[in-house]
Design a protein around this motif. Structure first.
Motif, PDB file in Angstrom:
ATOM      1  N   PHE A  91       0.845  -1.197   0.000  1.00 32.18           N
ATOM      2  CA  PHE A  91       0.000   0.000   0.000  1.00 32.18           C
ATOM      3  C   PHE A  91       0.879   1.246   0.000  1.00 32.18           C
ATOM      4  O   PHE A  91       1.912   1.280   0.674  1.00 32.18           O
ATOM      5  CB  PHE A  91      -0.915   0.000   1.227  1.00 32.18           C
ATOM      6  CG  PHE A  91      -2.086   0.918   1.078  1.00 32.18           C
ATOM      7  CD1 PHE A  91      -3.207   0.503   0.386  1.00 32.18           C
ATOM      8  CD2 PHE A  91      -2.056   2.194   1.600  1.00 32.18           C
ATOM      9  CE1 PHE A  91      -4.289   1.349   0.230  1.00 32.18           C
ATOM     10  CE2 PHE A  91      -3.128   3.041   1.451  1.00 32.18           C
ATOM     11  CZ  PHE A  91      -4.252   2.622   0.770  1.00 32.18           C
ATOM     12  N   PRO A  92       0.498   2.270  -0.757  1.00 32.20           N
ATOM     13  CA  PRO A  92       1.332   3.480  -0.837  1.00 32.20           C
ATOM     14  C   PRO A  92       1.490   4.168   0.521  1.00 32.20           C
ATOM     15  O   PRO A  92       0.601   4.102   1.370  1.00 32.20           O
ATOM     16  CB  PRO A  92       0.574   4.384  -1.803  1.00 32.20           C
ATOM     17  CG  PRO A  92      -0.393   3.515  -2.494  1.00 32.20           C
ATOM     18  CD  PRO A  92      -0.662   2.348  -1.620  1.00 32.20           C
ATOM     19  N   PHE A  93       2.607   4.826   0.676  1.00 34.59           N
ATOM     20  CA  PHE A  93       2.902   5.548   1.915  1.00 34.59           C
ATOM     21  C   PHE A  93       1.848   6.620   2.142  1.00 34.59           C
ATOM     22  O   PHE A  93       1.370   7.265   1.202  1.00 34.59           O
ATOM     23  CB  PHE A  93       4.301   6.166   1.843  1.00 34.59           C
ATOM     24  CG  PHE A  93       4.765   6.760   3.127  1.00 34.59           C
ATOM     25  CD1 PHE A  93       4.957   5.978   4.250  1.00 34.59           C
ATOM     26  CD2 PHE A  93       5.003   8.118   3.226  1.00 34.59           C
ATOM     27  CE1 PHE A  93       5.388   6.526   5.447  1.00 34.59           C
ATOM     28  CE2 PHE A  93       5.445   8.678   4.411  1.00 34.59           C
ATOM     29  CZ  PHE A  93       5.636   7.878   5.521  1.00 34.59           C
ATOM     30  N   LYS A  94       1.479   6.876   3.394  1.00 37.27           N
ATOM     31  CA  LYS A  94       0.349   7.759   3.702  1.00 37.27           C
ATOM     32  C   LYS A  94       0.591   9.219   3.328  1.00 37.27           C
ATOM     33  O   LYS A  94      -0.353   9.977   3.163  1.00 37.27           O
ATOM     34  CB  LYS A  94      -0.006   7.656   5.181  1.00 37.27           C
ATOM     35  CG  LYS A  94       1.073   8.131   6.127  1.00 37.27           C
ATOM     36  CD  LYS A  94       0.643   7.948   7.560  1.00 37.27           C
ATOM     37  CE  LYS A  94       1.724   8.421   8.505  1.00 37.27           C
ATOM     38  NZ  LYS A  94       1.317   8.249   9.891  1.00 37.27           N
ATOM     39  N   LEU A  95       1.839   9.642   3.161  1.00 38.62           N
ATOM     40  CA  LEU A  95       2.103  11.033   2.804  1.00 38.62           C
ATOM     41  C   LEU A  95       2.125  11.282   1.295  1.00 38.62           C
ATOM     42  O   LEU A  95       2.291  12.410   0.856  1.00 38.62           O
ATOM     43  CB  LEU A  95       3.436  11.485   3.413  1.00 38.62           C
ATOM     44  CG  LEU A  95       3.484  11.509   4.949  1.00 38.62           C
ATOM     45  CD1 LEU A  95       4.852  11.944   5.433  1.00 38.62           C
ATOM     46  CD2 LEU A  95       2.406  12.409   5.514  1.00 38.62           C
ATOM     47  N   CYS A  98      -3.114  12.057  -2.715  1.00 38.18           N
ATOM     48  CA  CYS A  98      -4.372  11.317  -2.619  1.00 38.18           C
ATOM     49  C   CYS A  98      -4.689  10.565  -3.907  1.00 38.18           C
ATOM     50  O   CYS A  98      -5.255   9.475  -3.853  1.00 38.18           O
ATOM     51  CB  CYS A  98      -5.484  12.298  -2.286  1.00 38.18           C
ATOM     52  SG  CYS A  98      -7.080  11.524  -2.050  1.00 38.18           S
ATOM     53  N   HIS A 101      -3.286   7.087  -3.890  1.00 42.08           N
ATOM     54  CA  HIS A 101      -4.073   6.191  -3.039  1.00 42.08           C
ATOM     55  C   HIS A 101      -5.354   5.761  -3.748  1.00 42.08           C
ATOM     56  O   HIS A 101      -5.734   4.588  -3.690  1.00 42.08           O
ATOM     57  CB  HIS A 101      -4.402   6.865  -1.708  1.00 42.08           C
ATOM     58  CG  HIS A 101      -3.231   7.049  -0.821  1.00 42.08           C
ATOM     59  ND1 HIS A 101      -2.924   6.159   0.174  1.00 42.08           N
ATOM     60  CD2 HIS A 101      -2.270   8.007  -0.782  1.00 42.08           C
ATOM     61  CE1 HIS A 101      -1.823   6.562   0.794  1.00 42.08           C
ATOM     62  NE2 HIS A 101      -1.412   7.680   0.231  1.00 42.08           N
ATOM     63  N   TYR A 104      -4.503   3.211  -6.392  1.00 41.14           N
ATOM     64  CA  TYR A 104      -4.200   1.911  -5.792  1.00 41.14           C
ATOM     65  C   TYR A 104      -5.485   1.198  -5.370  1.00 41.14           C
ATOM     66  O   TYR A 104      -5.674   0.018  -5.661  1.00 41.14           O
ATOM     67  CB  TYR A 104      -3.272   2.103  -4.591  1.00 41.14           C
ATOM     68  CG  TYR A 104      -2.708   0.809  -4.046  1.00 41.14           C
ATOM     69  CD1 TYR A 104      -1.546   0.290  -4.565  1.00 41.14           C
ATOM     70  CD2 TYR A 104      -3.347   0.111  -3.030  1.00 41.14           C
ATOM     71  CE1 TYR A 104      -1.009  -0.895  -4.081  1.00 41.14           C
ATOM     72  CE2 TYR A 104      -2.832  -1.065  -2.538  1.00 41.14           C
ATOM     73  CZ  TYR A 104      -1.659  -1.568  -3.072  1.00 41.14           C
ATOM     74  OH  TYR A 104      -1.148  -2.748  -2.600  1.00 41.14           O
TER      75      TYR A 104
END
Length: 111
Positions: A91-95, A98, A101, A104
């Motif tokens: 999963f892509p890094f939260k920072l 958007c 995300h 993904y």
């Protein structure tokens, strides 16, 4: 170097027609179907191909990767339980932005 001229070169045609990529995906599926020990690694490798660096690639390439994952799940029932950990671990890094995300999650739901 002119990209259009490279596409018309018959020696380079396998690279532009996805023949090598298809062969690689078929190899991963064949290895996993021959021995279930390789299912985890095949699922991880195919999922990484599906998610890393494909945000701006042709839809045909993404469709082929999704078809390989579908085939792997269809042939090896164990792959269904292995695909969710592969999705969660990549999963892509939260920072990150958007839209990455959303892209993904779109591919996770598409599968």
């Amino acid at each position: 170097i002119d990209p259009e001229r490279l596409k018309k070169d018959p020696r380079l045609q396998p690279f532009f027609s996805f023949q090598i990529a298809d062969a690689h995906l078929h190899l991963l599926v064949a290895l996993a179907s021959a021995n279930s020990i390789h299912v985890t690694h095949a699922v991880s490798a195919i999922w990484k191909m599906a998610t890393q660096g494909l945000a701006d690639c042709p839809t045909e390439r993404i469709t082929r990767v999704h078809a390989a994952l579908y085939t792997l799940v269809r042939i090896c029932p164990k792959a269904q339980s292995e695909i969710f950990p592969a999705m969660a671990s990549n999963f892509p890094f939260k920072l990150l932005p958007c839209n990455i995300h959303l892209w993904y999650v779109h591919h996770v739901l598409r599968l």
